[in-house]
Write a protein that holds these residues in place. Structure first.
Motif, PDB file in Angstrom:
ATOM      1  N   TYR A 247       0.832  -1.233  -0.114  1.00  0.00           N
ATOM      2  CA  TYR A 247      -0.034   0.057   0.076  1.00  0.00           C
ATOM      3  C   TYR A 247       0.894   1.263   0.181  1.00  0.00           C
ATOM      4  O   TYR A 247       0.622   2.080  -0.688  1.00  0.00           O
ATOM      5  N   ASP A 248       2.027   1.387   0.818  1.00  0.00           N
ATOM      6  CA  ASP A 248       2.939   2.490   0.770  1.00  0.00           C
ATOM      7  C   ASP A 248       3.516   2.613  -0.467  1.00  0.00           C
ATOM      8  O   ASP A 248       3.641   3.713  -1.118  1.00  0.00           O
ATOM      9  N   PHE A 249       3.798   1.596  -0.887  1.00  0.00           N
ATOM     10  CA  PHE A 249       4.674   1.516  -2.383  1.00  0.00           C
ATOM     11  C   PHE A 249       3.641   2.062  -3.377  1.00  0.00           C
ATOM     12  O   PHE A 249       4.026   3.104  -4.046  1.00  0.00           O
ATOM     13  N   ALA A 250       2.335   1.589  -3.597  1.00  0.00           N
ATOM     14  CA  ALA A 250       1.405   2.016  -4.347  1.00  0.00           C
ATOM     15  C   ALA A 250       1.182   3.651  -4.292  1.00  0.00           C
ATOM     16  O   ALA A 250       1.188   4.540  -5.048  1.00  0.00           O
ATOM     17  N   LEU A 251       1.236   3.855  -2.904  1.00  0.00           N
ATOM     18  CA  LEU A 251       0.756   5.458  -2.578  1.00  0.00           C
ATOM     19  C   LEU A 251       1.876   6.348  -3.226  1.00  0.00           C
ATOM     20  O   LEU A 251       1.969   7.362  -3.767  1.00  0.00           O
ATOM     21  N   SER A 252       3.313   5.797  -3.045  1.00  0.00           N
ATOM     22  CA  SER A 252       4.561   6.623  -3.248  1.00  0.00           C
ATOM     23  C   SER A 252       4.430   6.532  -5.063  1.00  0.00           C
ATOM     24  O   SER A 252       4.782   7.965  -5.520  1.00  0.00           O
ATOM     25  N   VAL A 253       3.879   5.517  -5.663  1.00  0.00           N
ATOM     26  CA  VAL A 253       3.845   5.550  -7.013  1.00  0.00           C
ATOM     27  C   VAL A 253       2.995   6.824  -7.323  1.00  0.00           C
ATOM     28  O   VAL A 253       3.254   7.462  -8.245  1.00  0.00           O
ATOM     29  N   MET A 254       1.849   6.769  -6.765  1.00  0.00           N
ATOM     30  CA  MET A 254       0.792   7.785  -7.324  1.00  0.00           C
ATOM     31  C   MET A 254       1.190   9.155  -7.030  1.00  0.00           C
ATOM     32  O   MET A 254       1.049   9.958  -7.909  1.00  0.00           O
TER      33      MET A 254
END
Ligand code: GLY
Length: 432
Positions: A247-254
């Motif tokens: 989730y943290d990874f996905a948020l940083s991608v966004m």
């Protein structure tokens, strides 16, 4: 009272309409179907081809609209945003150029490559048949074959899933190439998919709970792909079978996508919806969309607590507000669709006993007309039933208990969020 224009008349727009009205906005809707819920919530409405940006702009100007929100992706690929802006109307949705993030898969992959944004996968754009043939016959890997533009969730076919071998993949890729002049091949990845939708003002991003949608028409994820048969979220905003670090990874991608688009002079304002896949090699970007997801946004908006109209203004004005929250409940959405949906839909009518529905179940009207009690289905999705409860399994059961209040000839995937489905997902998660 702010005068807000909403474009679109599906389930997603019904959920947006409710939030606008709940936050004190005066709703004006431009939509192609006589959605009974959106019509009831609107001060004025215009039944229109949603791609007819001139008529919609005229309607907005005539009604002194202050802010507009565009729901469906095909509308983002018209000059509507530009026309509304030219008439001094704020828009809480991306410009046509920023919406390329969704309307051009090659723009999205190139953006990730150019700015070294992690989570990218191998992809290649083909514009001629000989290169395509040479490539596919020399490769041993499996690919997803994708039209570059919008597909309504139904144009992507994957080797090993919808395409049996490279001969079938080549035939399908050639079909797209001859129609569109271009086709994308992307490395096939496998794993659990998850969706992260964020609000962004072109600079900051604010996340919403993680969701998972179910695209296949039949139970146990079989059958043709659809726009989405249902979706789930959990009470902590995560999903029990997706690692929190993903989730943290996905948020940083966004966040990186928003910053990169700003740096490139193409800022994105609106809702950005990332579809990710949790692979053995970590999370990967499947698609990035320029709008709310349908169905996942209906879960998110059912849980949203805050002033939605103020949030839309803050997006359009580049001053993102983050003073909102989400109810700490799990949610399960199951779409009522006509029998035969996905192949040969047979639209009929459904009757709903609204007074008997439980408090923790919300109904959203999609591609339908008629009244809220007697719904005329079209060939698309009809009615989203959203249950909220402490756990996903209980939310799923809540939807099931309330189906007795919905009568008629329809189809629905009962397995979404069920005890059996969740147990299987957890078994797979622990094995991985
Ligand atoms: N959840 C599928 C879509 O909105 O495209």
């Amino acid at each position: 009272m702010s005068k807000i224009l909403l474009v679109g008349g599906g389930g997603r727009e019904d959920a947006v309409a409710r939030k606008i009205v709940e936050s004190g906005g005066e709703l004006y809707a431009a939509l192609k179907n006589e959605n009974p819920s959106v019509l009831e919530l609107s001060r004025e409405h215009l039944i229109v081809n949603e791609l007819d940006y001139s008529k919609i702009t005229e309607f907005a100007v005539k009604n002194n609209i202050e802010l507009a929100f565009i729901g469906p992706d095909p509308v983002l690929d018209t000059p509507l945003h530009e026309e509304l802006t030219r008439n001094n109307i704020l828009v809480a949705s991306p410009s046509r150029s920023a919406a390329k993030l969704e309307t051009s898969k090659s723009y999205m992959r190139d953006l990730l490559t150019k700015h070294n944004i992690p989570g990218n996968i191998f992809s290649r754009l083909f514009t001629n048949q000989s290169d395509l043939e040479a490539f596919l016959t020399s490769e041993n890997r499996e690919f997803a074959v994708k039209p570059v533009g919008l597909t309504g969730g139904k144009g992507v076919r994957v080797m090993g899933l919808h395409l049996r071998n490279s001969t079938e993949a080549l035939a399908y890729a050639k079909e797209i190439l001859s129609k569109d002049g271009q086709v994308m091949l992307e490395e096939r990845i496998t794993g659990e998919e998850f969706s992260l939708q964020v609000f962004t003002d072109g600079n900051k991003v604010a996340p919403t709970p993680l969701a998972q949608d179910f695209k296949r028409a039949y139970e146990h994820d079989e059958g043709p792909n659809t726009g989405g048969m249902g979706s789930i979220t959990d009470s902590d905003g995560l999903l029990p079978f997706i690692p929190a670090k993903s989730y943290d990874f996905a948020l940083s991608v966004m966040q990186k996508i928003a910053s990169s688009m700003k740096d490139d002079g193409n800022p994105f304002k609106g809702i950005m919806y990332g579809q990710f896949m949790e692979t053995a090699d970590g999370p990967k970007v499947v698609e990035v969309n320029a709008r709310f997801a349908d169905p996942e946004s209906l879960n998110i908006l059912s849980l949203f607590r805050g002033d939605f109209v103020e949030l839309l203004y803050s997006i359009a004005e580049g001053k993102l507000r983050t003073d909102f929250s989400f109810r700490q409940s799990a949610s399960v959405l199951k779409y009522v669709v006509p029998k035969g949906y996905g192949t040969k839909p047979l639209p009929g009518t459904i009757s709903i006993d609204l007074d008997s529905m439980s408090e923790d179940v919300l109904l959203y009207y999609a591609a339908v007309s008629g009244t809220k009690e007697k719904v005329q289905m079209s060939t698309s999705r009809s009615l989203a039933v959203v249950g909220m409860a402490p756990t996903i399994e209980e939310a799923s059961a809540k939807v099931e208990e309330n189906l007795k209040n919905i009568r008629g000839e329809y189809y629905l995937r009962h397995d979404i969020g069920s005890r059996e489905m969740m147990a299987e997902k957890m078994r797979n998660f622990r094995k991985s």
